[in-house]
Scaffold this motif. Structure first.
Motif, PDB file in Angstrom:
ATOM      1  N   SER A 116     -62.186  23.015 -46.398  1.00  0.00           N
ATOM      2  CA  SER A 116     -63.013  23.816 -45.481  1.00  0.00           C
ATOM      3  C   SER A 116     -62.334  24.115 -44.148  1.00  0.00           C
ATOM      4  O   SER A 116     -63.006  24.511 -43.210  1.00  0.00           O
ATOM      5  CB  SER A 116     -64.374  23.164 -45.229  1.00  0.00           C
ATOM      6  N   ALA A 117     -61.051  23.957 -44.076  1.00  0.00           N
ATOM      7  CA  ALA A 117     -60.322  24.393 -42.881  1.00  0.00           C
ATOM      8  C   ALA A 117     -59.744  25.787 -43.183  1.00  0.00           C
ATOM      9  O   ALA A 117     -60.456  26.658 -43.618  1.00  0.00           O
ATOM     10  CB  ALA A 117     -59.251  23.382 -42.517  1.00  0.00           C
ATOM     11  N   ALA A 118     -58.467  25.990 -42.994  1.00  0.00           N
ATOM     12  CA  ALA A 118     -57.850  27.289 -43.263  1.00  0.00           C
ATOM     13  C   ALA A 118     -57.977  27.636 -44.739  1.00  0.00           C
ATOM     14  O   ALA A 118     -57.802  26.788 -45.609  1.00  0.00           O
ATOM     15  CB  ALA A 118     -56.377  27.244 -42.866  1.00  0.00           C
ATOM     16  N   THR A 119     -58.256  28.903 -45.015  1.00  0.00           N
ATOM     17  CA  THR A 119     -58.455  29.310 -46.411  1.00  0.00           C
ATOM     18  C   THR A 119     -57.150  29.474 -47.166  1.00  0.00           C
ATOM     19  O   THR A 119     -57.144  29.417 -48.385  1.00  0.00           O
ATOM     20  CB  THR A 119     -59.246  30.620 -46.484  1.00  0.00           C
ATOM     21  N   LEU A 120     -56.058  29.666 -46.451  1.00  0.00           N
ATOM     22  CA  LEU A 120     -54.739  29.723 -47.092  1.00  0.00           C
ATOM     23  C   LEU A 120     -54.084  28.360 -46.895  1.00  0.00           C
ATOM     24  O   LEU A 120     -53.840  27.934 -45.768  1.00  0.00           O
ATOM     25  CB  LEU A 120     -53.881  30.829 -46.489  1.00  0.00           C
ATOM     26  N   VAL A 121     -53.824  27.700 -48.002  1.00  0.00           N
ATOM     27  CA  VAL A 121     -53.336  26.325 -47.949  1.00  0.00           C
ATOM     28  C   VAL A 121     -51.905  26.284 -48.470  1.00  0.00           C
ATOM     29  O   VAL A 121     -51.622  26.817 -49.545  1.00  0.00           O
ATOM     30  CB  VAL A 121     -54.220  25.403 -48.808  1.00  0.00           C
ATOM     31  N   LYS A 122     -51.046  25.656 -47.729  1.00  0.00           N
ATOM     32  CA  LYS A 122     -49.654  25.496 -48.173  1.00  0.00           C
ATOM     33  C   LYS A 122     -49.465  24.086 -48.706  1.00  0.00           C
ATOM     34  O   LYS A 122     -49.970  23.110 -48.128  1.00  0.00           O
ATOM     35  CB  LYS A 122     -48.698  25.767 -47.022  1.00  0.00           C
ATOM     36  N   GLY A 123     -48.728  23.991 -49.809  1.00  0.00           N
ATOM     37  CA  GLY A 123     -48.492  22.686 -50.405  1.00  0.00           C
ATOM     38  C   GLY A 123     -47.016  22.368 -50.509  1.00  0.00           C
ATOM     39  O   GLY A 123     -46.180  22.997 -49.863  1.00  0.00           O
ATOM     40  N   ILE A 124     -46.732  21.419 -51.374  1.00  0.00           N
ATOM     41  CA  ILE A 124     -45.334  21.020 -51.549  1.00  0.00           C
ATOM     42  C   ILE A 124     -44.608  21.975 -52.488  1.00  0.00           C
ATOM     43  O   ILE A 124     -45.245  22.747 -53.211  1.00  0.00           O
ATOM     44  CB  ILE A 124     -45.250  19.574 -52.093  1.00  0.00           C
ATOM     45  N   ASN A 125     -43.295  21.928 -52.436  1.00  0.00           N
ATOM     46  CA  ASN A 125     -42.438  22.697 -53.353  1.00  0.00           C
ATOM     47  C   ASN A 125     -42.665  24.209 -53.282  1.00  0.00           C
ATOM     48  O   ASN A 125     -42.421  24.913 -54.262  1.00  0.00           O
ATOM     49  CB  ASN A 125     -42.635  22.224 -54.806  1.00  0.00           C
ATOM     50  N   GLY A 126     -43.105  24.715 -52.147  1.00  0.00           N
ATOM     51  CA  GLY A 126     -43.244  26.153 -51.958  1.00  0.00           C
ATOM     52  C   GLY A 126     -44.503  26.774 -52.519  1.00  0.00           C
ATOM     53  O   GLY A 126     -44.666  27.996 -52.515  1.00  0.00           O
ATOM     54  N   PHE A 127     -45.421  25.967 -53.023  1.00  0.00           N
ATOM     55  CA  PHE A 127     -46.677  26.482 -53.555  1.00  0.00           C
ATOM     56  C   PHE A 127     -47.693  26.715 -52.441  1.00  0.00           C
ATOM     57  O   PHE A 127     -47.685  26.026 -51.428  1.00  0.00           O
ATOM     58  CB  PHE A 127     -47.269  25.509 -54.572  1.00  0.00           C
ATOM     59  N   GLU A 128     -48.573  27.685 -52.656  1.00  0.00           N
ATOM     60  CA  GLU A 128     -49.702  27.877 -51.782  1.00  0.00           C
ATOM     61  C   GLU A 128     -50.891  28.388 -52.591  1.00  0.00           C
ATOM     62  O   GLU A 128     -50.725  28.887 -53.712  1.00  0.00           O
ATOM     63  CB  GLU A 128     -49.386  28.812 -50.617  1.00  0.00           C
ATOM     64  N   ALA A 129     -52.084  28.236 -52.013  1.00  0.00           N
ATOM     65  CA  ALA A 129     -53.297  28.685 -52.689  1.00  0.00           C
ATOM     66  C   ALA A 129     -54.257  29.242 -51.647  1.00  0.00           C
ATOM     67  O   ALA A 129     -54.271  28.804 -50.503  1.00  0.00           O
ATOM     68  CB  ALA A 129     -53.960  27.531 -53.437  1.00  0.00           C
ATOM     69  N   GLU A 130     -55.040  30.212 -52.066  1.00  0.00           N
ATOM     70  CA  GLU A 130     -55.998  30.834 -51.164  1.00  0.00           C
ATOM     71  C   GLU A 130     -57.410  30.634 -51.687  1.00  0.00           C
ATOM     72  O   GLU A 130     -57.718  30.975 -52.831  1.00  0.00           O
ATOM     73  CB  GLU A 130     -55.717  32.322 -51.000  1.00  0.00           C
ATOM     74  N   PHE A 131     -58.258  30.071 -50.826  1.00  0.00           N
ATOM     75  CA  PHE A 131     -59.660  29.871 -51.154  1.00  0.00           C
ATOM     76  C   PHE A 131     -60.417  31.162 -50.832  1.00  0.00           C
ATOM     77  O   PHE A 131     -60.406  31.628 -49.689  1.00  0.00           O
ATOM     78  CB  PHE A 131     -60.230  28.709 -50.349  1.00  0.00           C
ATOM     79  N   LYS A 132     -61.063  31.745 -51.850  1.00  0.00           N
ATOM     80  CA  LYS A 132     -61.852  32.957 -51.655  1.00  0.00           C
ATOM     81  C   LYS A 132     -63.278  32.670 -52.112  1.00  0.00           C
ATOM     82  O   LYS A 132     -63.578  32.701 -53.314  1.00  0.00           O
ATOM     83  CB  LYS A 132     -61.266  34.129 -52.436  1.00  0.00           C
ATOM     84  N   LYS A 133     -64.141  32.450 -51.134  1.00  0.00           N
ATOM     85  CA  LYS A 133     -65.512  32.064 -51.464  1.00  0.00           C
ATOM     86  C   LYS A 133     -66.248  33.183 -52.194  1.00  0.00           C
ATOM     87  O   LYS A 133     -66.999  32.932 -53.136  1.00  0.00           O
ATOM     88  CB  LYS A 133     -66.254  31.680 -50.175  1.00  0.00           C
ATOM     89  N   SER A 134     -66.012  34.423 -51.779  1.00  0.00           N
ATOM     90  CA  SER A 134     -66.734  35.549 -52.373  1.00  0.00           C
ATOM     91  C   SER A 134     -66.376  35.723 -53.843  1.00  0.00           C
ATOM     92  O   SER A 134     -67.182  36.216 -54.631  1.00  0.00           O
ATOM     93  CB  SER A 134     -66.420  36.826 -51.614  1.00  0.00           C
ATOM     94  N   GLU A 135     -65.178  35.298 -54.206  1.00  0.00           N
ATOM     95  CA  GLU A 135     -64.724  35.427 -55.592  1.00  0.00           C
ATOM     96  C   GLU A 135     -64.773  34.080 -56.321  1.00  0.00           C
ATOM     97  O   GLU A 135     -64.399  34.020 -57.497  1.00  0.00           O
ATOM     98  CB  GLU A 135     -63.294  35.976 -55.626  1.00  0.00           C
ATOM     99  N   THR A 136     -65.192  33.042 -55.646  1.00  0.00           N
ATOM    100  CA  THR A 136     -65.173  31.652 -56.166  1.00  0.00           C
ATOM    101  C   THR A 136     -63.859  31.367 -56.866  1.00  0.00           C
ATOM    102  O   THR A 136     -63.808  30.880 -58.013  1.00  0.00           O
ATOM    103  CB  THR A 136     -66.371  31.356 -57.099  1.00  0.00           C
ATOM    104  N   SER A 137     -62.768  31.678 -56.163  1.00  0.00           N
ATOM    105  CA  SER A 137     -61.448  31.485 -56.753  1.00  0.00           C
ATOM    106  C   SER A 137     -60.569  30.634 -55.847  1.00  0.00           C
ATOM    107  O   SER A 137     -60.787  30.552 -54.624  1.00  0.00           O
ATOM    108  CB  SER A 137     -60.782  32.824 -57.023  1.00  0.00           C
ATOM    109  N   PHE A 138     -59.561  30.043 -56.461  1.00  0.00           N
ATOM    110  CA  PHE A 138     -58.583  29.224 -55.736  1.00  0.00           C
ATOM    111  C   PHE A 138     -57.272  29.321 -56.502  1.00  0.00           C
ATOM    112  O   PHE A 138     -56.778  28.367 -57.078  1.00  0.00           O
ATOM    113  CB  PHE A 138     -59.082  27.783 -55.639  1.00  0.00           C
TER     114      PHE A 138
END
Lengths: 114, 115
Positions: free
Chosen positions: A52-74
């Motif tokens: 529930s902080a930033a919707t674009l999340v950066k992870g390890i090894n160059g991966f990232e994911a975007e939380f989109k509530k309107s689309e219920t996607s990650f």
């Protein structure tokens, strides 16, 4: 109730090309979401998490994911696949409404071609 | 470094045998979990424990029981193993936070085959 659907059971990419792993979730409360990776004969390792902080999340090894509530996607992405990214990836949801229990998607197995 | 260990990587048992799977964590975590992993189904929660001597059923507890006598150790017991319990078993631990979103740390898994 909560649930997670990973839309692709297998994804095949060429080394150096982008990777996209799709995840949709259902939750009746504000969820937290994770991506885990499992390399052959290894335990699960956390790639990244959304809480529930930033919707674009950066992870390890160059991966990232975007939380989109309107689309219920990650969805999980990486701009350039590496051979070491060959593994199985799990999208996971947790929420207070579900007693803080994790619910796992069915997994996406990634094959990286040279 | 965080560590969750499981007593065996591979086990082969016969139908009807009593099977013990052991899990130990060295992080002083309160919560511990047992999952089974099957192709296409992801991980499914069998049992979990919020603290010592506490246990709660997960989504698929039938045919299993657990024991948590010490904080660091969580055992999964198959009272009478059956062939449909052939699977990969994963143990995890977590220290609960206010948001409940603390990550779980997983062991390497035990691949159990029941003949």
């Amino acid at each position: 109730a909560q649930s997670v659907t990973q839309l692709d059971s297998h994804v095949s990419v060429s080394e150096g090309t982008p990777v996209l792993l799709r995840c949709n979730y259902s939750s009746s409360y504000s969820p937290s979401l994770f991506w885990y990776v499992q390399h052959p004969n290894k335990g699960l390792q956390l790639l990244l998490k959304y809480t529930s902080a930033a919707t674009l999340v950066k992870g390890i090894n160059g991966f990232e994911a975007e939380f989109k509530k309107s689309e219920t996607s990650f969805h999980l992405t990486k701009p350039s696949a590496h051979m070491s990214d060959a593994a199985e990836y799990f999208c996971v949801v947790i929420s207070k409404a579900a007693g803080n229990k994790l619910t796992f998607g069915g997994g996406t197995r990634v094959l990286v071609k040279p | 470094d965080v560590k969750v260990t499981q007593s065996s990587r591979y086990l082969v048992k016969r139908t009807g045998e009593k099977v013990f799977l052991e899990c130990v964590q060295d992080m002083d975590h309160e919560n511990m979990f047992w999952y089974r992993q099957d192709p296409g189904l992801g991980l499914r929660l069998i049992y979990f424990s919020y603290d010592v001597k506490m246990k709660e059923k997960g989504d698929i507890p039938e045919g299993y029981s657990v024991s948590r006598e010490k904080k660091e150790r969580f055992s999964l017991i198959l009272e009478s193993a059956s062939t449909n319990q052939t699977s990969m078993y994963l143990c995890a631990s977590r220290q609960p936070g206010l948001a409940g979103a603390n990550e779980q740390f997983f062991g390497p898994g035990t691949r159990l085959t029941v003949l």
